[in-house]
Scaffold this active site. Structure first.
Site, PDB file in Angstrom:
ATOM      1  N   CYS B  91       0.843  -1.187   0.000  1.00  0.00           N
ATOM      2  CA  CYS B  91       0.000   0.000   0.000  1.00  0.00           C
ATOM      3  C   CYS B  91       0.885   1.246   0.000  1.00  0.00           C
ATOM      4  O   CYS B  91       0.672   2.177   0.758  1.00  0.00           O
ATOM      5  CB  CYS B  91      -0.984   0.007   1.155  1.00  0.00           C
ATOM      6  SG  CYS B  91      -0.293  -0.495   2.709  1.00  0.00           S
ATOM      7  N   GLY B  92       1.888   1.222  -0.838  1.00  0.00           N
ATOM      8  CA  GLY B  92       2.724   2.408  -1.022  1.00  0.00           C
ATOM      9  C   GLY B  92       3.454   2.804   0.246  1.00  0.00           C
ATOM     10  O   GLY B  92       3.899   1.956   1.014  1.00  0.00           O
TER      11      GLY B  92
END
Lengths: 136, 291
Positions: B91-92
């Site tokens: 998720c980055g």
């Protein structure tokens, strides 16, 4: 023609009701009270119990546990930690609540905390009475 | 120079990756919508709650008998950092941003001679902070089995934190989470939850003429622990929305990068295919000329 007041019931997870009511019975910590329009501004904590709403569209009941109610001339807002419409309440959910109350009672007895024992015993009795009341 | 077959395999594998990232992006988008709805549904409660608390804290908070949850223990020696992160990766920068903020704060506190304790919620934050602050961990809350965070999860965390506070394990507690602004922006935030401050919402405070049943002090004492749970719940929901938002934009980027890569590899593949054909032709022609 009875006067109306704004009634809001919110739990942390969602808003359950927002309507005009003629009277609402609240299970206050110091005893049940009925809120009607033009009531004096009051804040009270709740004990677990039934909240009864009377409105022109019909009456409804909610099971509430913990939280508080804020009353003023314009209306009533109830902030409950858990609120379930009695029509949606299932035996399983009630059992869970009773189980919780029972555990709290047991923990209080084990730790020998006197006020807590009475509180918890009352809570337990309340919960069981509730079950009979709504005929589950 | 990779052979034609290698290139073909490579393109196929990138295509498969793109399928996965595309699917993850769409799942995250659907989950994001749900998470945002949940965060919005919780807002009226938190707002009302804070307004009432601000009124109560304003009238009782200043006195000597004020509960410790508002007035503090009179010291700030032992600091508890509650770090909320996700259970899953991909998720980055979501988890690393929160951990970075927590790490920065922890280092500041240590430099100032304070004792730091860390309580992690979510596997990713624990993994990120374990190496540096592993010996300061006092606990971990695992939410990996929880499909949808409910108020009861927040209550459990609050119970844990309050239990430690009552046992005198710490003086100040700070919550770390990412505030959701929009899909591409999530701001890592530090929020002090113990001692609680309800001053921000003072403009919405209550008119002072309320009757209190039982007493103001009793209500305050009853509501303060719930306030901690409410704040943790709000942070969990913000975090949930942020996580999905971050994952969605990360997967969007990944999908786009995979597309670019496929284009590049396809050009390379076509070029080498043409080169092979050309060289075959040259061989045939020069073979014919030699006769």
């Amino acid at each position: 023609m009875a006067e109306l007041m704004q009634f809001d019931l919110v739990s942390p997870e969602r808003s359950l009701a927002s309507l005009k009511a003629t009277a609402v019975q609240i299970p206050g910590a110091d005893g049940d009270m009925t809120a009607m329009p033009m009531h004096a501004p009051t804040i009270t904590t709740l004990r677990p119990g039934l909240l009864k709403v009377e409105s022109p569209e019909g009456n409804s009941e909610y099971l509430v546990t913990g939280g508080f109610a804020e009353l003023n001339a314009e209306g009533l807002s109830v902030l409950a930690e858990k609120a379930i419409p009695t029509t949606e309440l299932t035996r399983a959910q009630l059992d869970e609540l009773i189980e919780e109350a029972r555990n709290a009672h047991k923990a209080a007895v084990d730790n020998d905390q006197h006020d807590l024992v009475t509180d918890a015993a009352k809570l337990l009795a309340d919960m069981e009475a509730l079950g009979t009341h709504i005929a589950l | 120079m990779p052979s034609l077959k290698d290139l073909k395999n490579r393109i196929q594998s990138v295509k498969n990756t793109r399928k996965i990232t595309k699917a993850m992006q769409m799942v995250a988008a659907a989950k994001l919508r749900r998470a945002q709805e949940a965060a919005e549904e919780a807002r009226p409660y938190a707002k009302r709650f804070n307004a009432v608390m601000a009124g109560l804290a304003g009238s009782v908070g200043g006195s000597d008998t004020a509960p410790k949850l508002i007035s503090g223990t009179g010291s700030d020696q032992v600091q508890l950092l509650v770090v909320l992160t996700s259970e899953r990766g991909l998720c980055g920068g979501f988890n690393s941003n929160i951990s970075k903020l927590a790490r920065q704060k922890a280092n500041e506190l240590i430099a100032a001679g304070k004792t730091v304790k860390v309580l992690t919620v979510g596997k990713k934050g624990r993994d990120a902070l374990k190496r540096e602050f592993g010996d300061m961990f006092v606990g971990h809350v695992d939410l990996s089995d929880v499909k949808r965070v409910g108020y009861s999860n927040a209550q459990d965390i609050a119970k844990d934190v309050l239990g430690r506070f009552d046992a005198g394990e710490f003086d100040v507690a700070t919550l770390f989470y990412a505030e959701f602004v929009n899909v591409v922006t999530q701001i890592p935030t530090a929020q002090q939850i113990i001692p609680a401050s309800y001053e921000d919402s003072e403009d919405e405070g209550l008119a002072a003429e309320y009757d209190y049943e039982p007493s103001e002090e009793a209500i305050l004492a009853d509501l303060l622990p719930r306030g901690v749970a409410t704040q943790i719940f709000a942070a969990l929901l913000e975090n949930g929305a942020s996580e999905q938002g971050a994952r969605m934009s990360a997967m969007d980027n990944a999908t786009r990068n995979a597309g670019d890569m496929i284009d590049k590899l396809t050009i390379q593949y076509n070029r080498s295919r043409q080169a092979v054909i050309t060289s075959e032709l040259i061989e045939i022609i020069s073979g014919a000329e030699a006769l």
